[in-house]
Scaffold this motif. Structure first.
Motif, PDB file in Angstrom:
ATOM      1  N   THR A   1       0.884  -1.187   0.019  1.00 16.75           N
ATOM      2  CA  THR A   1       0.019   0.038   0.054  1.00 16.75           C
ATOM      3  C   THR A   1       0.917   1.191   0.155  1.00 16.75           C
ATOM      4  OG1 THR A   1      -0.012   0.325   2.447  1.00 16.75           O
ATOM      5  CG2 THR A   1      -1.799  -1.167   1.463  1.00 16.75           C
TER       6      THR A   1
ATOM      7  N   THR B   1       0.137   4.598   1.753  1.00 15.61           N
ATOM      8  CA  THR B   1      -0.754   5.056   2.734  1.00 15.61           C
ATOM      9  C   THR B   1      -0.606   6.573   3.325  1.00 15.61           C
ATOM     10  OG1 THR B   1      -0.700   2.726   3.842  1.00 15.61           O
ATOM     11  CG2 THR B   1      -1.491   4.308   5.267  1.00 15.61           C
TER      12      THR B   1
ATOM     13  N   GLN C   1      -5.894   5.834   8.492  1.00 16.81           N
ATOM     14  CA  GLN C   1      -4.803   5.475   7.267  1.00 16.81           C
ATOM     15  C   GLN C   1      -5.789   5.307   6.331  1.00 16.81           C
ATOM     16  OE1 GLN C   1      -2.419   1.896   7.630  1.00 16.81           O
ATOM     17  NE2 GLN C   1      -4.081   0.482   8.045  1.00 16.81           N
TER      18      GLN C   1
ATOM     19  N   PHE D   1      -5.522   4.650   2.101  1.00 17.12           N
ATOM     20  CA  PHE D   1      -4.698   4.124   0.993  1.00 17.12           C
ATOM     21  C   PHE D   1      -4.882   4.847  -0.449  1.00 17.12           C
ATOM     22  CE2 PHE D   1      -5.706   0.231   3.559  1.00 17.12           C
ATOM     23  CZ  PHE D   1      -4.730   0.388   4.504  1.00 17.12           C
TER      24      PHE D   1
ATOM     25  N   ARG E   1      -3.243   0.593  -3.420  1.00 17.62           N
ATOM     26  CA  ARG E   1      -3.422  -0.719  -2.376  1.00 17.62           C
ATOM     27  C   ARG E   1      -3.379  -1.843  -3.573  1.00 17.62           C
ATOM     28  NH1 ARG E   1      -8.703   1.056  -2.665  1.00 17.62           N
ATOM     29  NH2 ARG E   1     -10.395  -0.323  -2.561  1.00 17.62           N
TER      30      ARG E   1
ATOM     31  N   GLU F   1      -9.254   2.293   3.350  1.00 15.23           N
ATOM     32  CA  GLU F   1      -9.011   3.028   4.621  1.00 15.23           C
ATOM     33  C   GLU F   1      -9.320   2.132   5.818  1.00 15.23           C
ATOM     34  OE1 GLU F   1     -12.530   6.124   6.206  1.00 15.23           O
ATOM     35  OE2 GLU F   1     -11.505   6.518   4.186  1.00 15.23           O
TER      36      GLU F   1
ATOM     37  N   CYS G   1       1.502   1.376  10.161  1.00 10.81           N
ATOM     38  CA  CYS G   1       2.092   2.472   9.332  1.00 10.81           C
ATOM     39  C   CYS G   1       2.050   3.645  10.180  1.00 10.81           C
ATOM     40  CB  CYS G   1       1.238   2.688   8.247  1.00 10.81           C
ATOM     41  SG  CYS G   1       1.177   1.426   6.586  1.00 10.81           S
TER      42      CYS G   1
ATOM     43  N   GLY H   1       3.014   9.490   5.560  1.00  8.46           N
ATOM     44  CA  GLY H   1       2.483   8.024   5.098  1.00  8.46           C
ATOM     45  C   GLY H   1       3.652   7.407   4.948  1.00  8.46           C
TER      46      GLY H   1
END
Length: 407
Positions: free
Chosen positions: A47, A49, A56, A58, A61, A68, A76, A126
């Protein structure tokens, strides 16, 4: 969250907001990187992220169903606080993650490798990560390769800041639209001529993507914007503000005239038919319209007024145009655009839901949450970074968004 990370969180969220990446559609430039990550490291999941105040999300992905998840248990969320790759060969052997919901439950992460996406100022907004359902080792040269891929992600994000047009629809990018809006607003305010703004949101667009796929969704977006462009003047600025949300700036246009333009745009979108394997697909859109007046002294206030009218149009049944009422306009209590971590508290503090505050004034706020289902009409909003604790009443709710007034 460690004390140092807590102190830097407001600045981190400001850095994330600058990229205008949250809740944007899938893009091949990013999907290519997650596909490469899976292929290079032979893992089932990867992913890109981004982490805001409460989740979180994405941007891309591969091998992950959800778009999410909650921020709290996210691996993450730990990786963004690192300045190098976070490698967990076996999550069940790591006390930080052994009882983690994403380890013991779906998707069953046993191996995790994530590199933080670091801004030039050093904020982790991220991650790019590779994940497996079985334990495994990760060599130094593999860490270097994953780090290089993460830097490519950041290069793409930096390039987005320079982009003037949206690649799919040909409309102005959000940043370019705001720059055009800023110039037009300053001129209109200085010379006291009319200026109006229309906010547009395609109705139930998520269900289009879910049922027909993103390829059909992209065709719908392109057709809808092309239909709108046919109805607009060359002097009108037309920009993409989010996934299926657009804005139109109408110089030298009064509110009644802007409403007539909005109705033309509404009809043009409704007349479109997109071929699909299940037959022609028709979509509709909702419109919010606002005009510059004596009480509106900032550009964001005019956008907010149009946005409030858009929410009202959706609340009233969608596929309609709505003008901002005087009671809906921001006036002196203009909400400023923010990205802050917040918490919704109710039932005497026994229930708490994390949220992200998207705009804020002394009298109201706009909140993004996981779901509005089961949320009471009144609750307490806490923003730790500002030391704020206020009772709220829901004014409008639409899917994952809330407009609230402080009481």
């Amino acid at each position: 969250m460690p004390a140092e990370a807590t102190m830097r969180e407001p600045e981190r969220l400001i850095a994330l907001d600058r990229y205008d990446i949250l809740d944007t559609p899938a893009e091949e430039a990013f999907d290519r990187i997650t596909r490469l990550t899976r292929r290079i490291f032979d893992v089932p999941m990867s992913t890109i992220t981004l982490i805001d105040g409460h989740r979180q999300w994405f941007k891309s992905r591969a091998g992950i169903a959800a778009c999410e998840t909650a921020r709290g248990p996210a691996l993450c969320n730990v990786a963004i606080r690192e300045h190098r790759a976070l490698i967990v060969p076996d999550t069940l052997e790591d006390p930080r993650f052994a009882a983690n919901a994403f380890v013991v439950g779906d998707p069953g992460i046993r191996f995790y490798a994530g590199v933080p996406l670091l801004t030039p100022e050093g904020h982790g907004i991220g991650t790019l990560c590779a994940m497996d359902t079985r334990p495994r080792s990760f060599l130094d040269d593999q860490i270097d390769t994953l780090t290089d891929l993460g830097r490519i992600v950041m290069s793409e994000l930096e390039l987005r800041l320079l982009a003037m047009t949206d690649g799919l629809t040909g409309t102005l990018s959000r940043r370019a639209f705001r720059e055009e809006f800023s110039r037009a607003f300053a001129l209109a305010h200085r010379h006291r001529h009319d200026l109006s703004c229309i906010m547009i949101d395609l109705d139930h667009f998520k269900s289009v993507n879910d049922r027909h796929g993103h390829a059909i969704g992209d065709v719908v977006l392109a057709a809808a914007t092309a239909a709108c462009r046919e109805e607009l003047r060359k002097s009108d600025a037309f920009g993409r503000m989010g996934g299926e949300e657009f804005a139109v700036l109408l110089p030298y246009t009064s509110l009644p005239s802007a409403l007539r333009v909005a109705e033309k745009l509404r009809a043009a979108i409704a007349d479109q038919r997109t071929p699909t394997p299940d037959g022609p697909l028709q979509v509709t859109a909702s419109f919010g319209v606002a005009a510059l007046d004596g009480a509106t002294t900032e550009m964001d206030a005019l956008l907010q007024n149009a946005d409030a009218a858009l929410y009202a149009a959706k609340h009233e049944g969608r596929n309609r145009c709505r003008a901002a009422d005087p009671v809906e306009t921001a006036g002196p209590a203009t909400r400023r655009r923010v990205l802050k971590a917040g918490q919704i508290s109710f039932d005497g503090g026994r229930c708490a839901i994390d949220c992200t505050v998207r705009s804020l004034s002394d009298e109201s706020a706009s909140l993004k949450i996981g779901t509005t289902i089961g949320l009471p009409e009144t609750f307490k909003l806490l923003i730790a970074a500002d030391g704020l604790s206020r009772r709220c009443r829901i004014v409008t709710r639409a899917e994952q968004m809330l407009d609230v007034a402080f009481v």
